[in-house]
Design an enzyme around this catalytic site. Structure first.
Site, PDB file in Angstrom:
ATOM      1  N   GLU A  71      13.989  -4.710  -2.324  1.00 36.34           N
ATOM      2  CA  GLU A  71      12.742  -4.766  -3.078  1.00 36.34           C
ATOM      3  C   GLU A  71      12.592  -6.073  -3.847  1.00 36.34           C
ATOM      4  O   GLU A  71      13.524  -6.541  -4.494  1.00 36.34           O
ATOM      5  CB  GLU A  71      12.698  -3.579  -4.059  1.00 36.34           C
ATOM      6  CG  GLU A  71      11.423  -3.493  -4.879  1.00 36.34           C
ATOM      7  CD  GLU A  71      11.478  -2.399  -5.936  1.00 36.34           C
ATOM      8  OE1 GLU A  71      10.412  -1.998  -6.426  1.00 36.34           O
ATOM      9  OE2 GLU A  71      12.592  -1.938  -6.259  1.00 36.34           O
TER      10      GLU A  71
ATOM     11  N   LYS B 206       3.237   0.659  -3.711  1.00 34.65           N
ATOM     12  CA  LYS B 206       4.148   1.639  -4.298  1.00 34.65           C
ATOM     13  C   LYS B 206       3.380   2.705  -5.075  1.00 34.65           C
ATOM     14  O   LYS B 206       2.587   2.406  -5.958  1.00 34.65           O
ATOM     15  CB  LYS B 206       5.137   0.908  -5.210  1.00 34.65           C
ATOM     16  CG  LYS B 206       6.248   1.751  -5.799  1.00 34.65           C
ATOM     17  CD  LYS B 206       7.224   0.829  -6.521  1.00 34.65           C
ATOM     18  CE  LYS B 206       8.395   1.551  -7.144  1.00 34.65           C
ATOM     19  NZ  LYS B 206       9.359   0.599  -7.755  1.00 34.65           N
TER      20      LYS B 206
ATOM     21  N   CYS C 260      11.484   1.917  -3.545  1.00 33.71           N
ATOM     22  CA  CYS C 260      12.344   2.255  -4.677  1.00 33.71           C
ATOM     23  C   CYS C 260      12.038   3.633  -5.261  1.00 33.71           C
ATOM     24  O   CYS C 260      12.424   4.640  -4.683  1.00 33.71           O
ATOM     25  CB  CYS C 260      12.284   1.154  -5.733  1.00 33.71           C
ATOM     26  SG  CYS C 260      13.714   1.159  -6.852  1.00 33.71           S
TER      27      CYS C 260
END
Length: 293
Positions: A44, A117, A154
Site C-alpha cells: 500500500e 478504499k 489494507c
C-alpha cells in the site's frame, strides 16, 4: 486446457523518495516476473513513507490524478514490457477530493480502472480519515489477462463483507496491499497473526486464494503529536483456498513470494463446497443496516 495463474506478493521497506521507491518496486516486479509471476502485488502507498501517523497539510501535495500518478505511469510501462498485471496503490486526487486508491494495470499496460478504499481507519498511528474520503467506487472485480481479480486495500481486509462481495462478483483471486505495523498507543499489541488469520478466513469462506503484501522497516517520519515513528511488521503471504500459507515472509525479509493456482480446479471445488449455493441473503438484512435492532 487447464487455466492456471501465478501470483506474487512483494515485501520491502520504503522511504521518502518516490523515484527511489518506484525503482525498488520495479526491481522486485522484475524478480517476480522472472519467476513466472503473472499478477504482481506491491504494498500500500509505496510512493513514499506512510504519512498517516499524524495530521499535516503538506501531504495533500503528494496526491495525483490516478491516470497520471508517477507510480501508475512507471508500473504501466513495466506491465507493458513484462506482460504482467500490477495492481498499483496510490494517493489519489480528484478535484477537491482525496482518496486512498488502487489502479489495476493489466498485462500490456492497459489501465482497467480505479478502486477507492472503502473502509478508512482513524486511530493512533493510522489517522487516515484526515487524508482520505471513504471510497465511492464500491467493491469491484477486474477481468485481467490471467484471472478475474478482486482487490481491497489494507483496512478493507478485515471485513468479511468486502471479500464476499468480490467473490460474489466472480473474483478468482483476492489481493490486499497493506501498510500495517506497530500500534503507538500500546507497545504490547502485535496484530501480525490476526492480520493473517482474518484473510486466511476469507480464503476458506470463499474457497479462493488470497495475497497480502505488507511493507517492512522502521520509518523515521515523526508525528509532532506523538513523537512516534512506525515499524511495519511484514508477514506478507499467499494463502490457498484452504487458508494454508503456501508462501510467507517474516518481519524483515525483502523479496518476492510466488505461487501458482489451478483456476479450473478452484471453480469446481468452490461449487462443491456449496457456500454460495446455501447462502440465505433473505436472512442477512442486519448486515445492510448501520444499527440493527
Amino acid at each position: 486446457m487447464t487455466r492456471t495463474v501465478r501470483v506474487a506478493a512483494l515485501q520491502t521497506a520504503y522511504g521518502p523518495d518516490m523515484a527511489a521507491n518506484i525503482e525498488t518496486t520495479e526491481t522486485l516486479v522484475r524478480k517476480a516476473a522472472s519467476k513466472g509471476a503473472q499478477i504482481i502485488l506491491p504494498s500500500e502507498l509505496f510512493q513514499g513513507e506512510y504519512f498517516c501517523t499524524s495530521q499535516e497539510e503538506k501531504w495533500f501535495d503528494t496526491a495525483f490524478e490516478w491516470r497520471t500518478h508517477p507510480c501508475v505511469l512507471a508500473m504501466q510501462k513495466l506491465a507493458a514490457e513484462l506482460d504482467v498485471v500490477i495492481p498499483t496503490s496510490i494517493y489519489e486526487r480528484e478535484g477537491p477530493h482525496y482518496f486512498n486508491s488502487l489502479v489495476v494495470i493489466d498485462a500490456g499496460g492497459e489501465l482497467l480502472g480505479v478502486y477507492r478504499k472503502s473502509h478508512i481507519p482513524d486511530g493512533p498511528g493510522y489517522q487516515e480519515k484526515y487524508y482520505f474520503r471513504p471510497g465511492d467506487t464500491g467493491f469491484k472485480v477486474w477481468d485481467t489477462k490471467f484471472a478475474r481479480i478482486g482487490v481491497g486495500i489494507c483496512w478493507d481486509q478485515w471485513y468479511p463483507e468486502c471479500a464476499r462481495a468480490m467473490a460474489l462478483q466472480g473474483a478468482e483471486v483476492l489481493l490486499y496491499p497493506t501498510a500495517i505495523g506497530t500500534e503507538p498507543h500500546d507497545d504490547s499489541l502485535d496484530t501480525a497473526a490476526p492480520w493473517q488469520r482474518v484473510m486466511q478466513g476469507h480464503a476458506v469462506a470463499n474457497v479462493i486464494p488470497v495475497v497480502g503484501s505488507n511493507r517492512i522497516g522502521t520509518e523515521t517520519l515523526i508525528s509532532p503529536q506523538s513523537g512516534e515513528g512506525q515499524t511495519f511488521y511484514g508477514h506478507s503471504f499467499i494463502a490457498n483456498h484452504r487458508g494454508d500459507l503456501v508462501e510467507s515472509f517474516g518481519r524483515d525479509e525483502t523479496g518476492v513470494l510466488v505461487a501458482e493456482f489451478d483456476l479450473d480446479f478452484l471453480k469446481t471445488h468452490r461449487a462443491a463446497w456449496g457456500f454460495f449455493r446455501d447462502r440465505r441473503p433473505d436472512l442477512y438484512g442486519a448486515l445492510s443496516t448501520g444499527r440493527p435492532a
